[in-house]
Enzyme design. Structure first.
Site, PDB file in Angstrom:
ATOM      1  CB  SER A  92      -0.402  -8.164  -1.328  1.00 36.73           C
ATOM      2  OG  SER A  92      -1.279  -8.970  -0.560  1.00 36.73           O
ATOM      3  CD  GLU A 105     -11.077   5.493   0.443  1.00 35.05           C
ATOM      4  OE1 GLU A 105     -10.845   6.669   0.106  1.00 35.05           O
ATOM      5  OE2 GLU A 105     -10.465   4.506  -0.021  1.00 35.05           O
ATOM      6  CE  LYS A 153      -4.579  -1.268   1.391  1.00 36.46           C
ATOM      7  NZ  LYS A 153      -4.502  -2.728   1.547  1.00 36.46           N
TER       8      LYS A 153
HETATM    9  C1  LIG Z   1      -5.379  -3.705   1.070  1.00 37.28           C
HETATM   10  C2  LIG Z   1      -4.699  -4.983   0.820  1.00 37.28           C
HETATM   11  C3  LIG Z   1      -5.038  -5.790  -0.289  1.00 37.28           C
HETATM   12  C4  LIG Z   1      -6.176  -5.491  -1.223  1.00 37.28           C
HETATM   13  O1  LIG Z   1      -6.048  -4.335  -1.986  1.00 37.28           O
HETATM   14  P1  LIG Z   1      -5.726  -4.371  -3.550  1.00 37.28           P
HETATM   15  O2  LIG Z   1      -5.990  -2.975  -3.978  1.00 37.28           O
HETATM   16  O3  LIG Z   1      -6.642  -5.351  -4.191  1.00 37.28           O
HETATM   17  O4  LIG Z   1      -4.315  -4.774  -3.697  1.00 37.28           O
HETATM   18  C5  LIG Z   1      -4.305  -6.950  -0.504  1.00 37.28           C
HETATM   19  N1  LIG Z   1      -3.301  -7.320   0.332  1.00 37.28           N
HETATM   20  C6  LIG Z   1      -2.966  -6.583   1.401  1.00 37.28           C
HETATM   21  C7  LIG Z   1      -1.858  -7.055   2.282  1.00 37.28           C
HETATM   22  C8  LIG Z   1      -3.649  -5.391   1.685  1.00 37.28           C
HETATM   23  O5  LIG Z   1      -3.304  -4.674   2.770  1.00 37.28           O
END
Ligand SMILES: *Cc1c(COP(=O)(O)O)cnc(C)c1O
Length: 393
Positions: free
Chosen positions: A377, A111, A89
């Protein structure tokens, strides 16, 4: 066929800026200026430097030996979990805080649902000394107390939203209202590849550093920059957009997004937008979304708060419709098992969101000579209570 946004802000039939007239000036300013700013020498310099020294990039591309043995195929993990604040993020909020400064804005709004985007926004506001206001559904403020406390410690003002279902959708409405009332000094940092043009494109560009690094890392480690496939979880779709971006025109690379099936796509407790959704307009963008027969948004459900979104970025709606990318889904139960497998095979506790991408490995036929990259992610610290409750340690 192009998979990039066109001049009017559309990906095929999806996207656009379906905004109220009152927001026109804000969006128009951003639309006219964003590409010039991003491609300027000073922006690129500052962005690259912060990604390196503050976020900790490049994130490693890790060959997961024991997971590869388990599946009988080569599996690499793109380690976005190792970024500062624990996920992808920050790539976006760093880009957007620099954008806000170049636009001369002094106040930031955002938000947040689970609090992860609010936290990433509060972090960059502290970094740059800008005022930060985060709208959050009152129900979420109660559910996500640790993130609320972190945002406050970082100096942000967290405003609980008591309208509607008191969740993300309502917080978004309130943030849009704020922006309309403060068009001159305020920049609105959206957290995924969603919302009106140019946000989906701008956020995808900031996150595209993921696939840019992936290409050169694969080249160095396997002498081929093209893997067989790339897997990424999809909430709004920003980490997937970043992981796919520089491979969109490499048709040989299979791109697979994984949505949250929740308790199952045939139950009403799901967030698998592309599987159960239909076209409509959400958050000023034409896309696929979960809605009832009257066009009212239905409340999504997933064990992972970050995938709990009733829409999907217009780029993914187009990749889905055109067939360029494939979208699977994983249930809460499958996700918990996948998280445990990674933890015990590799010593990495993943975020629940990222475990959706891992769970999809079980749904594919993986051949011995193939190479699969899973975009990890985020890290699992924030999900420990859920893991502990489930596994009973
Ligand atoms: C917020 C988040 C997501 C989902 O958001 P995308 O915009 O779909 O990437 C995925 N993985 C993690 C670790 C997150 O914090």
């Amino acid at each position: 066929m192009t998979y990039q946004v066109d001049k009017k802000g559309y990906y095929g039939e999806f996207g656009g800026a379906w905004i109220p007239e009152m927001m026109y000036a804000n969006i128009e300013e951003l639309k006219v200026k964003y590409l010039g700013i991003i491609h300027s020498y000073t922006f690129q310099n500052e962005f690259t430097q912060l990604l390196k020294d503050y976020v900790g990039r490049p994130s490693p591309l890790y060959y997961a030996t024991r997971l590869s043995e388990h599946y009988g195929s080569h599996i690499y993990l793109k380690r976005e979990d190792l970024n500062h604040t624990g996920s992808h993020k920050l790539n976006n909020t760093i880009g957007q805080i620099l954008m806000a400064q170049k636009l001369g804005k002094t106040r930031i709004i955002a938000e947040t649902g689970a609090g992860q985007h609010g936290l990433a926004t509060a972090t960059v506001c502290a970094l740059k000394g800008l005022k930060c206001v985060v709208y959050m559904g009152a129900l979420d403020v109660g559910r996500q107390a640790p993130n609320v406390k972190k945002m406050k410690m970082l100096g942000a003002e967290v405003i609980p939203v008591h309208s509607g279902n008191k969740t993300l959708k309502d917080a978004t409405n309130e943030a849009m209202r704020d922006w309309i009332n403060n068009p001159v000094d305020t920049h609105y940092i959206i957290g995924s590849v969603v919302g009106p043009h140019p946000y989906p494109d701008m956020v995808a560009i900031f996150q595209s550093v993921i696939s840019k690094e992936m290409k050169s890392q694969l080249k160095a480690q396997t002498s081929n920059e093209l893997p067989t496939r790339i897997l990424a979880c999809v909430g709004g779709g920003s980490n997937a957009a970043g992981a796919f971006y520089h491979y969109l025109d490499d048709q040989a690379v299979e791109l697979i997004g994984v949505e949250a099936a929740g308790k199952g796509i045939d139950t009403h407790e799901t967030a698998a937008t592309l599987t159960v959704g239909s076209p409509g307009v959400l958050h000023a963008s034409k896309t696929m979304l979960m809605q009832n027969a009257d066009g009212q948004i239905t409340e999504p459900y997933s064990i992972s708060a970050g995938l709990d979104y009733p829409g999907i970025g217009p780029m993914h709606a187009h990749l889905f419709k055109s067939g360029r990318a494939k979208y699977l889904s994983a249930t809460d139960e499958e996700v918990l098992q996948a998280a445990l497998l990674l933890t015990q095979k590799e010593g990495i506790i993943p975020a629940l969101e990222s475990a959706h991408a891992l769970a999809a490995l079980n749904q594919l036929t993986l051949l011995p000579e193939e190479t699969t990259v899973v975009n990890l992610s985020g890290r699992g610290d924030k999900d420990m209570q859920t893991y502990l409750d489930h596994f009973g340690y």
